[in-house]
Design a protein around this motif. Structure first.
Motif, PDB file in Angstrom:
ATOM      1  N   GLY A  42       0.827  -1.218   0.000  1.00  0.00           N
ATOM      2  CA  GLY A  42       0.000   0.000   0.000  1.00  0.00           C
ATOM      3  C   GLY A  42       0.854   1.257   0.000  1.00  0.00           C
ATOM      4  O   GLY A  42       0.539   2.246  -0.689  1.00  0.00           O
ATOM      5  N   LEU A  43       1.931   1.248   0.765  1.00  0.00           N
ATOM      6  CA  LEU A  43       2.835   2.395   0.802  1.00  0.00           C
ATOM      7  C   LEU A  43       3.486   2.617  -0.562  1.00  0.00           C
ATOM      8  O   LEU A  43       3.576   3.750  -1.048  1.00  0.00           O
ATOM      9  N   GLY A  44       3.929   1.534  -1.210  1.00  0.00           N
ATOM     10  CA  GLY A  44       4.518   1.644  -2.543  1.00  0.00           C
ATOM     11  C   GLY A  44       3.524   2.174  -3.558  1.00  0.00           C
ATOM     12  O   GLY A  44       3.854   3.023  -4.401  1.00  0.00           O
ATOM     13  N   TRP A  45       2.293   1.693  -3.489  1.00  0.00           N
ATOM     14  CA  TRP A  45       1.244   2.145  -4.411  1.00  0.00           C
ATOM     15  C   TRP A  45       0.964   3.627  -4.199  1.00  0.00           C
ATOM     16  O   TRP A  45       0.841   4.390  -5.156  1.00  0.00           O
ATOM     17  N   TYR A  46       0.888   4.053  -2.937  1.00  0.00           N
ATOM     18  CA  TYR A  46       0.633   5.467  -2.631  1.00  0.00           C
ATOM     19  C   TYR A  46       1.772   6.346  -3.141  1.00  0.00           C
ATOM     20  O   TYR A  46       1.548   7.377  -3.768  1.00  0.00           O
TER      21      TYR A  46
END
Length: 90
Positions: A74-78
């Motif tokens: 999720g952090l990478g996607w954000y």
């Protein structure tokens, strides 16, 4: 005025707090002979410090790994979605 339920609850909380704290360093268990001298061959009864935080529950370990992977994904996607994109020039 606290009722009987409140007093039982507070007493239970005190007992839980004492259980978490463990024995105080100045309190030494009495030996079988009743002497108050130091015990030289005593071994710790709890977990060793190197394995204190390691879980042996297989399903819990998988859940922790899955949660970490989900958070990192999720952090990478954000971060990827908020990256500045070059604007097309006319």
């Amino acid at each position: 005025m606290p009722g009987p339920i409140d007093s039982k609850k507070t007493e239970q909380e005190k007992l839980e707090k004492l259980a978490r704290m463990g024995p105080k360093p100045e309190e030494k268990p009495a030996t079988a002979s009743g002497s108050t001298g130091p015990v030289t061959d005593a071994k710790p009864t709890g977990q060793s410090s190197s394995t204190a935080g390691i879980s042996t529950d297989k399903h819990r370990n998988y859940a922790v790994v899955a949660g970490v992977v989900t958070i990192l994904g999720g952090l990478g996607w954000y971060l990827k979605s908020t990256a500045k994109k070059p604007e097309p020039q006319d």
